[in-house]
Design an enzyme around this catalytic site. Sequence first.
Site, PDB file in Angstrom:
ATOM      1  N   ASP A 165     -24.907  55.474 -71.859  1.00  0.00           N
ATOM      2  CA  ASP A 165     -25.473  55.399 -73.203  1.00  0.00           C
ATOM      3  C   ASP A 165     -26.228  56.709 -73.327  1.00  0.00           C
ATOM      4  OD1 ASP A 165     -27.380  55.088 -75.313  1.00  0.00           O
ATOM      5  OD2 ASP A 165     -26.796  52.986 -75.338  1.00  0.00           O
ATOM      6  N   HIS A 166     -25.692  57.650 -74.105  1.00  0.00           N
ATOM      7  CA  HIS A 166     -26.255  59.007 -74.013  1.00  0.00           C
ATOM      8  C   HIS A 166     -27.704  59.070 -74.489  1.00  0.00           C
ATOM      9  CE1 HIS A 166     -25.015  59.483 -78.273  1.00  0.00           C
ATOM     10  NE2 HIS A 166     -25.892  60.470 -78.317  1.00  0.00           N
TER      11      HIS A 166
ATOM     12  N   HIS B  89     -27.415  52.047 -78.431  1.00  0.00           N
ATOM     13  CA  HIS B  89     -28.519  53.021 -78.419  1.00  0.00           C
ATOM     14  C   HIS B  89     -29.873  52.394 -78.795  1.00  0.00           C
ATOM     15  CE1 HIS B  89     -25.316  55.774 -77.929  1.00  0.00           C
ATOM     16  NE2 HIS B  89     -25.041  55.987 -79.196  1.00  0.00           N
TER      17      HIS B  89
HETATM   18  C1  BG6 Z   1     -22.636  58.010 -81.127  1.00  0.00           C
HETATM   19  C2  BG6 Z   1     -22.086  57.311 -82.350  1.00  0.00           C
HETATM   20  O1  BG6 Z   1     -22.702  57.126 -80.039  1.00  0.00           O
HETATM   21  O2  BG6 Z   1     -23.941  58.502 -81.406  1.00  0.00           O
HETATM   22  C3  BG6 Z   1     -22.068  58.246 -83.536  1.00  0.00           C
HETATM   23  O3  BG6 Z   1     -20.763  56.852 -82.075  1.00  0.00           O
HETATM   24  C4  BG6 Z   1     -23.446  58.848 -83.758  1.00  0.00           C
HETATM   25  O4  BG6 Z   1     -21.635  57.568 -84.716  1.00  0.00           O
HETATM   26  C5  BG6 Z   1     -23.988  59.450 -82.457  1.00  0.00           C
HETATM   27  O5  BG6 Z   1     -23.328  59.860 -84.756  1.00  0.00           O
HETATM   28  C6  BG6 Z   1     -25.434  59.886 -82.623  1.00  0.00           C
HETATM   29  O6  BG6 Z   1     -25.846  60.592 -81.475  1.00  0.00           O
HETATM   30  P1  BG6 Z   1     -26.992  61.698 -81.552  1.00  0.00           P
HETATM   31  O7  BG6 Z   1     -27.243  62.068 -80.141  1.00  0.00           O
HETATM   32  O8  BG6 Z   1     -26.466  62.801 -82.398  1.00  0.00           O
HETATM   33  O9  BG6 Z   1     -28.166  61.018 -82.210  1.00  0.00           O
END
Ligand code: BG6
Length: 493
Positions: free
Chosen positions: A179-180, A242
């Site tokens: 989960d980044h 997230h």
């Molecule tokens: C991804 C989603 O996991 O996270 C995208 O699939 C979203 O829809 C993105 O835009 C948002 O990531 P960050 O790091 O740009 O907030």
Amino acid sequence: MDQLTASSPCNVVIFGGNGDLAIRKLLPALYNLDRTGYLGDNTRVIGASRTDLGHDGYLDLVKQGLDQFVDRAQWDEAVWERFSKRLTYVAVNAREPETFKNLAAELDQDFSCQDTVYYLSTAPDFFGEISRNLNEAGLVNSSSRVVLEKPIGKSLASSKVINDGVSEIFAENNIYRIDHYLGKETVQNLLAVRFANALFEPVWTNAHIDNVQITVAETVGVEGRWGYYDDSGALRDMIQNHLLQLLCLVAMGVPVSLDADAVRAEKLKVLKSLQTMSLDKVRRNTVRAQYAAGNVGGKAVPGYKEEEGGKPNSQTETFVAIRADIHNWRWRGVPFYLRTGKRLPARYSEIVIQFKDVPHSIFPEGSNLASNKLVIRLQPEESIQLNMMNKLPGLGEGMQVTPVTLNLTMPDHIADSRVPEAYERLILDVIRGNSTLFVHRDEVEAAWVWADAILDGWKQSTVAPHSYPAGSWGPQAAFELVARDGRSWQESN
Ligand code: BG6
């Protein structure tokens, strides 16, 4: 700057190696790990996908991607020279076991003498099949790790099928579910602020905290991913993973250590304490909406249904606001308001811990008394601020108070001038075999139990999602959700 230790040599195989995620995020992250000295000398990066790109074709593609997605200040031709030597490409079709021989030939000797990480940056339906085919090709041993990108399923049932498929081949401690958001620097700092200071823990309860708000606002639309997104929607795309992970880090108890198992055990308790919503609660505590045409950053943009690939009858939500309740001793009665949406007026992600008002004010009537707030900003800039009250300097009659902000952001002289990208931290952790920042199967399943109830409620509802003009903060109902409890969303500043 933390201590630099190059990781032991490793083979990093990226399935979907020519896909959007690999080109935008994974390869730039690996390039930066190489540039900063974190990749061991013999570490290799092998792109795999079914298209027959050939070695040179792949190198060209990666180079174009790095040109576009690596900050120019981080570009160094000498690093590219070195990094390109680590890169190879093999054509492998997830559905054709015999093509895995190409990968086996590429890994050959290295396979037995160094660890191998398989990064599955493909549709989740392939995860089980790729795992089985890797195993049949003799490419899995007890130190092989597999990285799974979200989404893991579309429901509890489908996530179980995916997890079962992968678990047939890989042991749970070798499965890294990414989960980044957990790799973002401030998210990790939240653990440090909470657990490396004696100050917060005693007040981190329903006795002192009034509510918690988590907002992830995006200005972008679906960016050419209409098909994927329409099948998913904001609840599955953002909230189930997230935002719930952020909620866990705010709400969890003190883990016995920073070990993966200890941290996950505390997160899991939170997920299991989330109140599963009845139909009535879904109606009351959730708001879903879809953007219509509007204006973002001074530019006219189409509505969701009119985006490229869009279909006119879609009811998929691009915005969600939810009141979540955690039924345990610490949090009973403290609402957690979650909000995310595409095509909002600004891009920012923030967690706000709103403390209760002082029990009784001794200051003159009409004093500008505001309750304390801890504001954790994840992006675009990273910061942690504590809002407190102070005396307004001066000789005026009566004591005047005013809100001031205590900045807990890392001072420049300590911080590395560049904050690493989430994927750099996470890929390096997989290479090092540290799974603290990854999601256990039990967490994924507990999160689905909660999300499934909301999805079911929406399915049974005869009311269509609300609409909001692109460039607005969502529908009126999202404001009412919070106003009903006598509260309001924290304004972004
Ligand atoms: C991804 C989603 O996991 O996270 C995208 O699939 C979203 O829809 C993105 O835009 C948002 O990531 P960050 O790091 O740009 O907030």
